[in-house]
Design an enzyme around this catalytic site. Structure first.
Site, mmCIF file in Angstrom:
data_model
loop_
_atom_site.group_PDB
_atom_site.id
_atom_site.type_symbol
_atom_site.label_atom_id
_atom_site.label_comp_id
_atom_site.label_asym_id
_atom_site.label_seq_id
_atom_site.Cartn_x
_atom_site.Cartn_y
_atom_site.Cartn_z
ATOM 1 N N GLU A 1 84.505 -4.896 -16.027
ATOM 2 C CA GLU A 1 84.856 -6.248 -15.614
ATOM 3 C C GLU A 1 83.975 -6.758 -14.477
ATOM 4 O O GLU A 1 83.596 -7.938 -14.448
ATOM 5 C CB GLU A 1 86.334 -6.301 -15.181
ATOM 6 C CG GLU A 1 87.330 -6.051 -16.292
ATOM 7 C CD GLU A 1 87.751 -4.595 -16.413
ATOM 8 O OE1 GLU A 1 88.908 -4.344 -16.790
ATOM 9 O OE2 GLU A 1 86.904 -3.694 -16.125
ATOM 10 N N ASN B 1 72.533 9.907 -10.100
ATOM 11 C CA ASN B 1 71.879 8.813 -10.826
ATOM 12 C C ASN B 1 72.360 7.462 -10.319
ATOM 13 O O ASN B 1 72.201 6.454 -11.006
ATOM 14 C CB ASN B 1 72.143 8.932 -12.336
ATOM 15 C CG ASN B 1 71.378 7.890 -13.121
ATOM 16 O OD1 ASN B 1 70.272 7.502 -12.747
ATOM 17 N ND2 ASN B 1 71.960 7.404 -14.198
ATOM 18 N N CYS C 1 75.110 -0.512 -15.752
ATOM 19 C CA CYS C 1 75.961 0.623 -16.084
ATOM 20 C C CYS C 1 75.308 1.454 -17.180
ATOM 21 O O CYS C 1 74.580 0.928 -18.023
ATOM 22 C CB CYS C 1 77.332 0.151 -16.573
ATOM 23 S SG CYS C 1 78.220 -0.861 -15.397
ATOM 24 N N CYS D 1 60.632 6.412 -12.227
ATOM 25 C CA CYS D 1 61.000 5.200 -11.482
ATOM 26 C C CYS D 1 62.038 5.488 -10.415
ATOM 27 O O CYS D 1 62.817 6.430 -10.515
ATOM 28 C CB CYS D 1 61.512 4.120 -12.432
ATOM 29 S SG CYS D 1 62.964 4.576 -13.382
ATOM 30 N N HIS E 1 63.616 -5.348 -11.797
ATOM 31 C CA HIS E 1 65.044 -5.392 -11.486
ATOM 32 C C HIS E 1 65.420 -6.623 -10.665
ATOM 33 O O HIS E 1 66.585 -6.815 -10.326
ATOM 34 C CB HIS E 1 65.460 -4.119 -10.744
ATOM 35 C CG HIS E 1 65.333 -2.892 -11.589
ATOM 36 N ND1 HIS E 1 64.174 -2.152 -11.633
ATOM 37 C CD2 HIS E 1 66.195 -2.293 -12.440
ATOM 38 C CE1 HIS E 1 64.343 -1.131 -12.471
ATOM 39 N NE2 HIS E 1 65.557 -1.198 -12.972
#
Length: 761
Positions: free
Chosen positions: A17, A121, A520, A647, A698
């Site tokens: 959400e 991560n 995500c 990266c 990004h």
């Protein structure tokens, strides 16, 4: 009586959400009121899901990143991100993404650098310091959430990052020493702690995970200085460590003047007795006994054998918690209705882990018979996994044991290989390419979903994917890129896609974990021995290559990254699983080469994040990680060009190990860090081709041609121009075509301009 508490709860939401609310807000489709409403709903739901705990964390929720939250709380957002003081949320997102929703195209800022949160991560926004840095307190967010929780009758424990770890996580933008800022920082922390006490907080969780890393004398002294000054604050401080062993910092952590100490008993089981011995008798000992980073059920019966003597010794001084924040695991296993029932019973997500905590506390406080059914059910599940014939493949294990020596080496050294490859590929100086993925449109995602649900026949699905591949090839040819990619429309995720085609993996539908901001991932679950039953990428790459005369890269994810971005087995060494993955990827590489694919990229984006936190442990990890990559990559002819990509991590200190991978070309993130990687080449001459990422994908900001050229000219001072590639710093799946086209046009124009300069030199 044992006290139970939690260090942090997943904040993205069981159905992501927060992700969708953020992206709607950034796109201008909703306002701050709607975003705040979603955030409040999630916080309240998460508090209810933890309501059986004695203390529930407050302040662990974040709209983007907990480290960035701490920077905002301390008044330490970069000057370039500061705009209208009337709306601090704009500054917050400007620091995170380079732009806030209300900014015009010309109002952009360089986004804050992202790097890995210790060896996880998760990515955090790196705090920035300089000699003129001054701190001032902005406690409103934390105080408001504390007030929210108390209004609901929640027994709260505010969570903040400790002052020493906050400085340790950051970087200076000049030659100053960030530890010199501690004297100015501590009064602000003292003020914050006093305000939290005034707002009703009896305990404050103050996270200092830097204590599980190598610290020199100055940093160790900083801990003593900080906590002897903060001991005058009113709330009780729970000094919280996680992700590793304290080792030489154990005595320091035990003796700091705080009311309690949390240690990660999952990562450091051997230190439990020493901590119990060293900790003064007036202090609380919090043990992180439930693994907050993996998804396997805890063997509660075995754990109780360890905890019962400790409980007898400590009594009310014993607290129990997960090892770290549950940010790193999915929310709720009960949502997984499609998961194989046998594997389902082996797992525990955040909600289930807190239930395990409840059972442990009940058994310790009231005896095992009070939770006999729960303990028996847990025993059966643990034994089911331990003895399942789905977990081990004897034939594969024999193949791994009997691998011939030399499989990880190319035939010729790099200078000979690159000469042969250049003749075959005929690429210009400063060749341009991308990292692999192109925008994942709504149509692509819907087609994949319909196919997975059985609502789209396979021939139609494959036709839709081929349509998108053809579109990607046409777009790249129009842009003038030199080495193309197929765009990866068929891939849901760079790890999950491969895991779905390998034996030994299981998959969830709702097992989302936050990587950064609204990004995500859904890590696959590595439960058994790995085998590749069929080619995984061959048909898609072969089709893409048939559409163009330019080389199309075969795109694979490397064994170390598949391992590090999965929920991995805890019943065998990680090295063993990695070698199995390497063998599977090696088979795919060889199939691609036999099909005529001249360039094969094997991404190892997560190589560094698996690096142990202690430098003394690096050599062992790097040996098997690099050997696994070489096993996967090096079964090809010298004429086949092997690329890899990395990266968003710090690579300077392992650049020699990266060179040992012996990839013909490495593409690597350098844009957010402003080519900081180049510092590594002061003392080390990197031997192969390299593509330093020249713009930050990004951020929604468009790159400027002059800036790209400046970055490449900087790189050319350290690396010969003939060995430089031009590429973005990561894949483009999270962007849209309206952003991607002009950005790549600019990148190609920069490369062509530099070629002109080269020709005249």
């Amino acid at each position: 009586m044992v006290t139970t508490h939690n260090l942090g709860f997943p904040r993205i939401g069981a159905h992501r959400e927060l992700k969708f609310a953020l992206e709607n807000y950034w796109a201008g489709n909703s306002g701050e009121t709607e975003l705040d409403a979603t955030a409040a709903t999630l916080r309240h739901r998460h508090w209810r899901q933890q309501s059986h705990l004695d203390l529930i964390p407050v302040g662990d929720f974040s709209l983007y990143d907990q480290v960035l939250d701490m920077s905002a709380t301390l008044g330490n957002l970069p000057e370039r991100a500061r705009g209208n003081e009337a709306n601090p949320l704009d500054d917050y997102f400007r620091a995170a993404r380079g732009r806030s929703p209300g900014d015009a195209d010309c109002q952009v800022a360089h986004a804050g650098e992202m790097t890995k949160w210790f060896d996880t991560n998760y990515h955090y926004i790196v705090p920035e310091f300089c000699q003129s840095t001054r701190f001032h307190l902005n406690p409103e967010r934390l105080l408001a959430e504390l007030s929210e929780a108390r209004a609901q009758g929640i027994a709260t424990k505010p969570v903040i990052i400790g002052p020493v770890t906050y400085l340790w996580l950051g970087k200076t933008t000049d030659d100053s020493n960030r530890l010199e800022l501690l004297a100015d920082l501590l009064p602000v922390y003292g003020e914050l702690l006093d305000l939290l006490a005034q707002a009703g907080a009896d305990w404050v969780q103050i996270d200092e995970p830097a204590l599980v890393t190598d610290l020199d004398a100055d940093w160790r002294h900083a801990f003593n200085l900080a906590y002897h000054q903060l001991k005058a604050s009113r709330p009780n401080l729970l000094l919280t460590t996680y992700f590793g062993e304290l080792r030489e910092n154990l005595q320091l952590a035990c003796e700091l003047p705080v009311a309690g100490l949390h240690v990660d008993a999952v990562s450091s089981p051997g230190e439990l007795a020493r901590v119990a011995d060293w900790l003064p008798p007036h202090k609380i000992l919090s043990l992180g006994v439930i693994n907050g980073r993996n998804i396997w059920k805890t063997d509660l019966n075995a754990l109780l054998e360890q905890l019962e003597p400790v409980h007898c010794r400590l009594g009310d001084r014993l607290w129990l918690a997960p090892s770290c924040s549950l940010l790193h695991v999915p929310v709720d296993l009960s949502l997984e209705q499609e998961l194989d029932p046998e594997i389902h019973q082996w797992l525990a997500f955040a909600v289930q882990k807190l239930e395990e905590l409840r059972v442990l506390a009940q058994a310790l406080n009231h005896g095992r018979t009070s939770v006999a059914d729960a303990l028996d059910s847990n025993r059966q599940a643990v034994e089911s996994r331990r003895y399942s014939d789905r977990v081990r493949n004897p034939e594969l294990r024999d193949a791994i044991t009997n691998l011939a020596p030399g499989l990880g080496s190319r035939h010729a050294p790099y200078p000979e290989r690159i000469s042969l490859q250049q003749k075959n590929l005929n690429l210009p100086v400063f060749p341009t390419t991308t990292i692999g993925s192109f925008p994942q449109t709504v149509d692509i995602r819907q087609a994949r979903l319909q196919y997975r649900q059985g609502n789209l026949p396979e021939p139609e699905y494959r036709a839709r994917m081929k349509e998108e591949i053809a579109h990607c090839i046409r777009e790249q040819e129009k842009l003038g890129l030199d080495v193309l990619v197929h765009g990866e429309p068929e891939r849901n995720d760079m790890v999950e896609y491969f895991g779905e085609q390998l034996e030994g993996y299981a998959f969830t539908r709702h097992g989302w974990v936050q990587s950064y901001g609204s990004r995500c991932v859904k890590p696959p679950i590595l439960f058994g021995d790995i085998r590749r039953p069929h080619p995984m990428t061959l048909d898609w790459i072969r089709y893409a290559q048939s559409l163009t005369d330019k080389p199309v890269k075969g795109m694979l994810t490397g064994p170390v990254t598949i391992l590090n971005w999965s929920f991995v087995r805890d019943d065998q060494p990680r090295e063993a699983s990695c070698r199995q993955l390497a063998l599977a990827i090696r088979e795919e590489v060889q199939d691609l080469e036999q099909a005529g694919v001249a360039i094969i990229q094997i991404d190892e984006a997560a190589l560094r994040e698996g690096l142990p936190l202690r430098r003394s442990d690096w050599a062992g990890y790097l040996e098997w990680a690099i050997d696994s990559f070489r096993l996967a990559a090096n079964g090809v002819a010298d004429s086949t060009q092997i690329h890899t990509h990395m990266c968003y991590s710090e690579f300077n200190d392992i650049i020699e190990a990266i060179a040992r991978m012996d990839a013909d070309v490495i593409t690597i993130e350098t844009s957010r860090s402003n080519m900081e990687l180049l510092d590594a080449f002061e003392d080390f001459e990197y031997p192969n081709d390299i593509g330093p990422g020249v713009y930050d994908i990004h951020s929604p900001n468009q790159p400027e041609q002059a800036h790209i050229e400046q970055l490449l000219e900087l790189a050319a001072h350290r690396i010969p121009a003939e060995r430089l590639w031009v590429n973005p710093d990561c894949g483009l799946k999270t962007r849209n075509w309206e952003e991607v086209r002009p950005a790549l046009q600019t990148m190609v124009a920069a490369a062509r301009n530099l070629r002109g300069k080269q020709l005249t030199q």
